[in-house]
Motif scaffolding. Structure first.
Motif, mmCIF file in Angstrom:
data_model
loop_
_atom_site.group_PDB
_atom_site.id
_atom_site.type_symbol
_atom_site.label_atom_id
_atom_site.label_comp_id
_atom_site.label_asym_id
_atom_site.label_seq_id
_atom_site.Cartn_x
_atom_site.Cartn_y
_atom_site.Cartn_z
ATOM 1 N N ARG A 195 11.299 -2.393 -10.093
ATOM 2 C CA ARG A 195 9.904 -2.456 -10.556
ATOM 3 C C ARG A 195 9.142 -3.419 -9.646
ATOM 4 O O ARG A 195 9.752 -4.141 -8.841
ATOM 5 C CB ARG A 195 9.845 -2.943 -12.010
ATOM 6 N N VAL A 196 7.817 -3.412 -9.793
ATOM 7 C CA VAL A 196 7.004 -4.378 -9.054
ATOM 8 C C VAL A 196 6.177 -5.159 -10.070
ATOM 9 O O VAL A 196 5.507 -4.566 -10.921
ATOM 10 C CB VAL A 196 6.063 -3.679 -8.047
ATOM 11 N N VAL A 197 6.274 -6.484 -9.992
ATOM 12 C CA VAL A 197 5.491 -7.331 -10.904
ATOM 13 C C VAL A 197 4.484 -8.147 -10.088
ATOM 14 O O VAL A 197 4.602 -8.251 -8.862
ATOM 15 C CB VAL A 197 6.403 -8.276 -11.728
ATOM 16 N N ALA A 198 3.524 -8.738 -10.776
ATOM 17 C CA ALA A 198 2.518 -9.578 -10.099
ATOM 18 C C ALA A 198 3.168 -10.904 -9.698
ATOM 19 O O ALA A 198 4.167 -11.310 -10.288
ATOM 20 C CB ALA A 198 1.355 -9.805 -11.047
ATOM 21 N N PRO A 199 2.606 -11.603 -8.692
ATOM 22 C CA PRO A 199 3.174 -12.902 -8.317
ATOM 23 C C PRO A 199 3.106 -13.867 -9.508
ATOM 24 O O PRO A 199 2.207 -13.749 -10.342
ATOM 25 C CB PRO A 199 2.260 -13.402 -7.187
ATOM 26 N N PRO A 200 4.050 -14.826 -9.580
ATOM 27 C CA PRO A 200 3.964 -15.819 -10.665
ATOM 28 C C PRO A 200 2.664 -16.625 -10.540
ATOM 29 O O PRO A 200 2.091 -16.707 -9.447
ATOM 30 C CB PRO A 200 5.185 -16.725 -10.430
ATOM 31 N N PRO B 245 -3.735 -3.714 -6.231
ATOM 32 C CA PRO B 245 -4.782 -4.742 -6.184
ATOM 33 C C PRO B 245 -4.412 -5.943 -7.050
ATOM 34 O O PRO B 245 -3.499 -5.849 -7.888
ATOM 35 C CB PRO B 245 -6.002 -4.020 -6.744
ATOM 36 N N VAL B 246 -5.128 -7.028 -6.882
ATOM 37 C CA VAL B 246 -4.902 -8.205 -7.738
ATOM 38 C C VAL B 246 -5.210 -7.790 -9.171
ATOM 39 O O VAL B 246 -6.215 -7.128 -9.435
ATOM 40 C CB VAL B 246 -5.833 -9.360 -7.307
ATOM 41 N N THR C 287 -2.431 -12.277 -4.697
ATOM 42 C CA THR C 287 -2.893 -11.393 -3.622
ATOM 43 C C THR C 287 -2.537 -9.958 -3.966
ATOM 44 O O THR C 287 -1.704 -9.703 -4.834
ATOM 45 C CB THR C 287 -2.214 -11.748 -2.286
ATOM 46 N N SER C 288 -3.154 -9.038 -3.236
ATOM 47 C CA SER C 288 -2.765 -7.634 -3.423
ATOM 48 C C SER C 288 -1.455 -7.390 -2.662
ATOM 49 O O SER C 288 -1.003 -8.247 -1.904
ATOM 50 C CB SER C 288 -3.862 -6.706 -2.939
ATOM 51 N N ARG C 289 -0.888 -6.223 -2.892
ATOM 52 C CA ARG C 289 0.385 -5.899 -2.234
ATOM 53 C C ARG C 289 0.284 -4.518 -1.591
ATOM 54 O O ARG C 289 -0.284 -3.603 -2.179
ATOM 55 C CB ARG C 289 1.506 -5.898 -3.283
ATOM 56 N N TYR C 290 0.842 -4.409 -0.403
ATOM 57 C CA TYR C 290 0.921 -3.120 0.287
ATOM 58 C C TYR C 290 2.384 -2.802 0.556
ATOM 59 O O TYR C 290 3.145 -3.686 0.975
ATOM 60 C CB TYR C 290 0.186 -3.164 1.633
ATOM 61 N N SER C 291 2.779 -1.559 0.316
ATOM 62 C CA SER C 291 4.135 -1.136 0.686
ATOM 63 C C SER C 291 4.106 0.347 1.054
ATOM 64 O O SER C 291 3.163 1.065 0.699
ATOM 65 C CB SER C 291 5.125 -1.377 -0.461
ATOM 66 N N ILE C 292 5.125 0.743 1.801
ATOM 67 C CA ILE C 292 5.257 2.157 2.196
ATOM 68 C C ILE C 292 6.642 2.630 1.789
ATOM 69 O O ILE C 292 7.651 1.996 2.146
ATOM 70 C CB ILE C 292 5.094 2.332 3.724
ATOM 71 N N ASN D 213 4.539 -10.968 3.156
ATOM 72 C CA ASN D 213 3.648 -12.023 2.663
ATOM 73 C C ASN D 213 4.251 -12.449 1.337
ATOM 74 O O ASN D 213 4.273 -11.679 0.394
ATOM 75 C CB ASN D 213 2.253 -11.417 2.485
ATOM 76 N N GLU D 214 4.777 -13.670 1.320
ATOM 77 C CA GLU D 214 5.588 -14.101 0.181
ATOM 78 C C GLU D 214 4.908 -13.846 -1.168
ATOM 79 O O GLU D 214 5.518 -13.341 -2.097
ATOM 80 C CB GLU D 214 5.896 -15.590 0.328
#
Ligand SMILES: O=C(O)CCC(=O)C(=O)O
Ligand SMILES: [Fe+2]
Length: 179
Positions: A129-134, A43-44, A140-145, A68-69
């Protein structure tokens, strides 16, 4: 989805086994019933780190993400900037490089079990790792599988000693303690 991954995996694992000149194909090491599929929703958040730096435990991870960039944020460590010891941790100087997949790309991570099975020193699992957008991008939120490919639980990872099942249990117990 997991059917699609299962369709491409035999070819991928077969080619990889040839390149690595393995005595036994990874297809024979693979325990189809050990594989797992993980759906991620980030989530955001105000937190910078959405998924802390880590290496995956299995043979390979196949990862797809919503295209989604501004929901990206996946980064991989440049291991020349850190000590690439087999431990899970990397030092604080590590430089992370953003990964920008195209719409239909599948991102492939080498896991720790593959390194132990292949015993090739130059074959190093990617720390990611996964970081939040700059701040300059929409938040936005992020979805991955993620589809995790694991060896059969009875496989001896270094040819002797610890089995893949014991290793996975050990790693999962450790991550429960640290979280
Ligand atoms: O969400 C992502 O893109 C990364 C997920 C990941 O690294 C994992 O599940 O091991
Ligand atoms: Fe991962």
């Amino acid at each position: 989805m997991s059917k699609e991954f299962s369709r491409i995996l035999p070819g991928l694992l077969g080619s990889l086994s040839e390149v690595l000149q393995l005595d036994l194909s990874l297809n024979q090491h693979r325990g189809e019933y050990e594989d797992s599929l993980c759906l991620h929703h980030y989530p955001v958040t105000k937190r910078v780190e959405r998924n802390p730096a880590h290496k995956d435990f299995g043979i390979l991870t196949l990862l797809i993400q919503e295209h989604n960039e501004s929901s990206n944020g996946l980064e991989i460590a440049d291991l020349t900037s850190t000590d690439a010891k087999p431990s899970l941790d990397i030092n604080d100087n590590a430089r992370f490089v953003p990964v920008y997949p195209e719409a239909d790309d599948i991102i492939v991570f080498v896991g720790i079990s593959l390194k132990r099975l292949a015993r090739k020193a130059q074959f190093t699992p990617g720390v990611h790792r996964v970081v939040a957008p700059p701040d300059s991008m929409p938040q936005t939120s992020r979805y991955s599988i993620a589809y995790f490919v694991h060896p059969d639980a009875r496989t001896k990872l270094d040819g002797k000693g610890e089995t893949a099942g014991e290793y996975l249990r050990r790693r999962r117990e450790l991550s429960h303690i640290s979280s």
